[in-house]
Design an enzyme around this catalytic site. Structure first.
Site: not given
Ligand SMILES: Cc1ncc(C[n+]2csc(CCOP(=O)(O)OP(=O)(O)O)c2C)c(N)n1
Length: 318
Positions: A234, A243, A230
């Site tokens: 985020h 980071y 990406r």
């Molecule tokens: C169970 C849970 N833990 C933590 C979060 C906080 N959170 C929201 S998005 C995210 C990152 C997800 O990363 P990824 O699955 O790799 O998708 P990306 O955003 O990188 O596309 C986190 C930790 C959440 N929404 N739900």
């Protein structure tokens, strides 16, 4: 296909500008992911298959048939937003007519939902295929493992698509798992896992088509891992400079799926400078028009704020 990749990119840029203007409180950029989103979604059948995207999946929902106008309705929280009537967070996509199932805010909850829906499809002997998209971070969640386990046991007609951009917000992949390829995890659940270049739209399509065919033939699930990146934070609330280095982001931009696909089409004589400019103008016009119309659309009635919050208090609840 190229038009969809370009639409996803220009829509993203427009949404981010709205955020910076203070008109869109929260947007989730897809920039960098469009290739694997459009490529995998392209193998799905609109109106037949069932889609469980995650919040970054602008390219998936556009390919499913959501319009830029509908997407902006969600971003601006308007009454006619098909996802939730302007009552969910933006990017929690849902569209009953298109078979897009809305997601919940905890990551990976769409994965057991996908397995459950696929079980119902198999039980009823229906033809539909289910696909669920998620990031690499989501594969650390218990829900993800439960969904894949169930799908493997019952050989369900479902495809799991990981858009691996190597970060879960600020947490790099090396702090999420002790393996290089998320696809390796499929073996533990008894079905194939494949790795594909997520910047190569056609490679993503080919992997998904094969998995979709397998699902339809009763051969069970597949996990596809698209290696992607990406380019932006985020979300619009994230400062990714804290980071990761600018050099890393710059390097990734050299493999931009929009650029890679455009170059491929040029090499095949299917696109030239004039065609590319015309297409860009056309898509930009479509997005500007959708944005203006969505901005002018009606807000939800304040009295509807509690609709769908409690089960059974609304005739619409099913
Ligand atoms: C169970 C849970 N833990 C933590 C979060 C906080 N959170 C929201 S998005 C995210 C990152 C997800 O990363 P990824 O699955 O790799 O998708 P990306 O955003 O990188 O596309 C986190 C930790 C959440 N929404 N739900």
């Amino acid at each position: 296909m190229f038009r969809l990749v370009l639409t996803a990119r220009l829509l993203d840029e427009a949404a981010l500008r709205q955020n910076r203007m203070g008109r869109a409180p929260f947007v989730v950029p897809a920039e960098g992911h469009e290739g694997c989103q459009v490529g995998t979604a392209w193998a799905m059948r609109r109106g037949i298959d069932v889609w469980l995207p995650y919040y970054r999946d602008g390219g998936v929902v556009l390919t499913a048939g959501m319009t830029p106008y509908e997407i902006f309705l969600g971003i601006f929280a308007k009454a006619d937003d098909p996802s939730s009537g302007g009552r969910q967070m933006p990017s929690h996509w849902g569209h009953r007519a298109l078979g897009i199932i809305t997601g919940s805010s905890p990551i990976a909850t769409q994965v057991p939902h996908a397995a459950g829906i696929a079980y119902a499809i198999k039980y009823r002997n229906e033809d539909a295929v289910v696909a669920s998209w998620f990031g690499d971070g989501a594969t650390s969640a218990g829900d993800w493992h439960e969904g894949l386990n169930f799908a493997g046991i019952h050989r369900l007609p479902v495809v799991f698509v990981c858009e691996n951009n190597h970060y879960a917000i600020s947490v790099p992949q090396s702090k999420q798992m002790a393996i290089d390829d998320v696809a390796d995890r499929a073996a533990g659940y008894g079905f194939p896992g494949v790795v594909v270049d997520g910047n190569d739209v056609l490679a993503c399509y080919a992997a998904m088509k094969e998995a979709h065919d397998r699902a339809r033939a009763g051969e069970g699930p597949t996990l596809i891992e698209c290696k992607t990146y990406r380019f932006l934070g985020h979300t619009s609330d994230d400062d990714d400079k804290t980071y990761r280095s600018r050099d890393e982001v710059e390097e990734a931009r050299h493999h931009d799926p929009l650029h890679v696909f455009g170059e491929y089409l040029r090499s095949q004589g299917l696109l030239d400078d004039v065609g590319a400019e015309e297409l860009r103008g056309d898509v930009k016009g479509e997005i500007d028009e959708a944005l203006a119309a969505a901005w002018d659309a009606s807000d939800p009635e304040p009295t509807s704020a509690l609709r769908h919050v409690f089960a059974g208090d609304d005739e619409d609840d099913r």
